[in-house]
Motif scaffolding. Structure first.
Motif, PDB file in Angstrom:
ATOM      1  N   LEU A  19       0.996  25.599   9.362  1.00 40.23           N
ATOM      2  CA  LEU A  19       1.235  24.687  10.481  1.00 40.23           C
ATOM      3  C   LEU A  19      -0.051  23.988  10.917  1.00 40.23           C
ATOM      4  O   LEU A  19      -0.056  22.791  11.200  1.00 40.23           O
ATOM      5  CB  LEU A  19       1.849  25.441  11.664  1.00 40.23           C
ATOM      6  N   VAL A  20      -1.137  24.753  10.966  1.00 39.64           N
ATOM      7  CA  VAL A  20      -2.411  24.195  11.408  1.00 39.64           C
ATOM      8  C   VAL A  20      -2.998  23.263  10.343  1.00 39.64           C
ATOM      9  O   VAL A  20      -3.682  22.292  10.667  1.00 39.64           O
ATOM     10  CB  VAL A  20      -3.396  25.341  11.755  1.00 39.64           C
ATOM     11  N   GLN A  21      -2.693  23.515   9.083  1.00 38.35           N
ATOM     12  CA  GLN A  21      -3.273  22.739   7.987  1.00 38.35           C
ATOM     13  C   GLN A  21      -2.901  21.261   8.072  1.00 38.35           C
ATOM     14  O   GLN A  21      -3.661  20.404   7.643  1.00 38.35           O
ATOM     15  CB  GLN A  21      -2.825  23.310   6.644  1.00 38.35           C
ATOM     16  N   LYS A  22      -1.756  20.961   8.661  1.00 40.91           N
ATOM     17  CA  LYS A  22      -1.340  19.557   8.794  1.00 40.91           C
ATOM     18  C   LYS A  22      -2.314  18.762   9.656  1.00 40.91           C
ATOM     19  O   LYS A  22      -2.535  17.580   9.414  1.00 40.91           O
ATOM     20  CB  LYS A  22       0.057  19.483   9.377  1.00 40.91           C
ATOM     21  N   SER A  23      -2.912  19.425  10.647  1.00 44.11           N
ATOM     22  CA  SER A  23      -3.815  18.702  11.531  1.00 44.11           C
ATOM     23  C   SER A  23      -5.291  18.974  11.229  1.00 44.11           C
ATOM     24  O   SER A  23      -6.123  18.099  11.438  1.00 44.11           O
ATOM     25  CB  SER A  23      -3.517  19.055  12.988  1.00 44.11           C
ATOM     26  N   ASN A  24      -5.607  20.192  10.754  1.00 46.37           N
ATOM     27  CA  ASN A  24      -7.010  20.531  10.517  1.00 46.37           C
ATOM     28  C   ASN A  24      -7.108  21.567   9.398  1.00 46.37           C
ATOM     29  O   ASN A  24      -6.838  22.747   9.605  1.00 46.37           O
ATOM     30  CB  ASN A  24      -7.636  21.064  11.802  1.00 46.37           C
ATOM     31  N   LYS A  25      -7.529  21.128   8.247  1.00 43.72           N
ATOM     32  CA  LYS A  25      -7.587  21.993   7.060  1.00 43.72           C
ATOM     33  C   LYS A  25      -8.621  23.107   7.215  1.00 43.72           C
ATOM     34  O   LYS A  25      -8.428  24.217   6.734  1.00 43.72           O
ATOM     35  CB  LYS A  25      -7.889  21.147   5.830  1.00 43.72           C
ATOM     36  N   GLU A  26      -9.729  22.821   7.901  1.00 46.62           N
ATOM     37  CA  GLU A  26     -10.787  23.811   8.052  1.00 46.62           C
ATOM     38  C   GLU A  26     -10.319  24.992   8.897  1.00 46.62           C
ATOM     39  O   GLU A  26     -10.617  26.151   8.579  1.00 46.62           O
ATOM     40  CB  GLU A  26     -12.040  23.190   8.688  1.00 46.62           C
ATOM     41  N   TYR A  27      -9.591  24.722   9.973  1.00 41.23           N
ATOM     42  CA  TYR A  27      -9.087  25.810  10.806  1.00 41.23           C
ATOM     43  C   TYR A  27      -8.055  26.638  10.054  1.00 41.23           C
ATOM     44  O   TYR A  27      -7.978  27.855  10.227  1.00 41.23           O
ATOM     45  CB  TYR A  27      -8.481  25.273  12.100  1.00 41.23           C
ATOM     46  N   ALA A  28      -7.268  26.004   9.214  1.00 39.44           N
ATOM     47  CA  ALA A  28      -6.292  26.743   8.411  1.00 39.44           C
ATOM     48  C   ALA A  28      -7.001  27.704   7.474  1.00 39.44           C
ATOM     49  O   ALA A  28      -6.562  28.846   7.288  1.00 39.44           O
ATOM     50  CB  ALA A  28      -5.402  25.777   7.633  1.00 39.44           C
ATOM     51  N   LEU A  29      -8.100  27.273   6.886  1.00 43.94           N
ATOM     52  CA  LEU A  29      -8.865  28.145   6.003  1.00 43.94           C
ATOM     53  C   LEU A  29      -9.475  29.307   6.786  1.00 43.94           C
ATOM     54  O   LEU A  29      -9.484  30.448   6.307  1.00 43.94           O
ATOM     55  CB  LEU A  29      -9.957  27.345   5.297  1.00 43.94           C
ATOM     56  N   LEU A  30      -9.968  29.043   7.984  1.00 43.68           N
ATOM     57  CA  LEU A  30     -10.520  30.113   8.819  1.00 43.68           C
ATOM     58  C   LEU A  30      -9.447  31.119   9.215  1.00 43.68           C
ATOM     59  O   LEU A  30      -9.711  32.326   9.281  1.00 43.68           O
ATOM     60  CB  LEU A  30     -11.190  29.531  10.055  1.00 43.68           C
ATOM     61  N   ILE A  31      -8.238  30.652   9.481  1.00 48.14           N
ATOM     62  CA  ILE A  31      -7.124  31.556   9.805  1.00 48.14           C
ATOM     63  C   ILE A  31      -6.823  32.452   8.610  1.00 48.14           C
ATOM     64  O   ILE A  31      -6.653  33.669   8.752  1.00 48.14           O
ATOM     65  CB  ILE A  31      -5.885  30.759  10.236  1.00 48.14           C
ATOM     66  N   SER A  32      -6.778  31.864   7.418  1.00 47.21           N
ATOM     67  CA  SER A  32      -6.530  32.647   6.209  1.00 47.21           C
ATOM     68  C   SER A  32      -7.638  33.666   5.983  1.00 47.21           C
ATOM     69  O   SER A  32      -7.376  34.821   5.624  1.00 47.21           O
ATOM     70  CB  SER A  32      -6.422  31.735   4.992  1.00 47.21           C
TER      71      SER A  32
END
Length: 129
Positions: A19-32
């Motif tokens: 869900l976050v990757q749609k708006s900010n790829k870097e935060y999605a990677l940090l979540i993972s």
């Protein structure tokens, strides 16, 4: 049955990261990354009694637990290498992922070299008889 809880946590983190990757790829990677490290630490804390039992079983022998120590080092290096490699692939860096995998293999080989030397020494002693 903790595997179901771990699976649910991983799925929730994956969905949140998607869900976050749609708006900010870097935060999605940090979540993972945070989810993977957290789950890995949970798994390692649960595996501590198993590691202790394996060390106790291998305590008496001609090599005095060195093979078990080497095996545990190899498992640890491999786990960290795979985790970092998969995170690099998730970030779209496949060349970096391959480099991390290669570095993990080299680290396992480097950790095994003293044991290989000992094995060759024992073989030399046996051949001298």
């Amino acid at each position: 049955m903790e595997i179901f809880g771990i699976g649910v946590c991983a799925l929730c983190a994956m969905l949140f990261a998607a869900l976050v990757q749609k708006s900010n790829k870097e935060y999605a990677l940090l979540i993972s990354l945070a989810a993977a490290v957290g789950l890995l630490l949970l798994i390692l804390s649960r595996a501590e009694p198993l590691v202790r039992q394996v060390e106790d079983l291998a305590g008496g022998g001609p090599l005095e637990g060195e093979p078990v120590k080497l095996m545990l080092q190899a498992v640890g290096i491999t786990l960290v290498g795979q985790l970092v490699s998969r995170l690099c692939k998730d970030a779209g860096e496949s060349a970096l992922s391959y480099t991390v995998e290669l570095a993990a293999r080299a680290a396992v080989l480097a950790a095994a070299l003293p044991a290989v030397g000992e094995l060759l020494k024992y073989l030399g002693e046996i051949a001298a008889l």
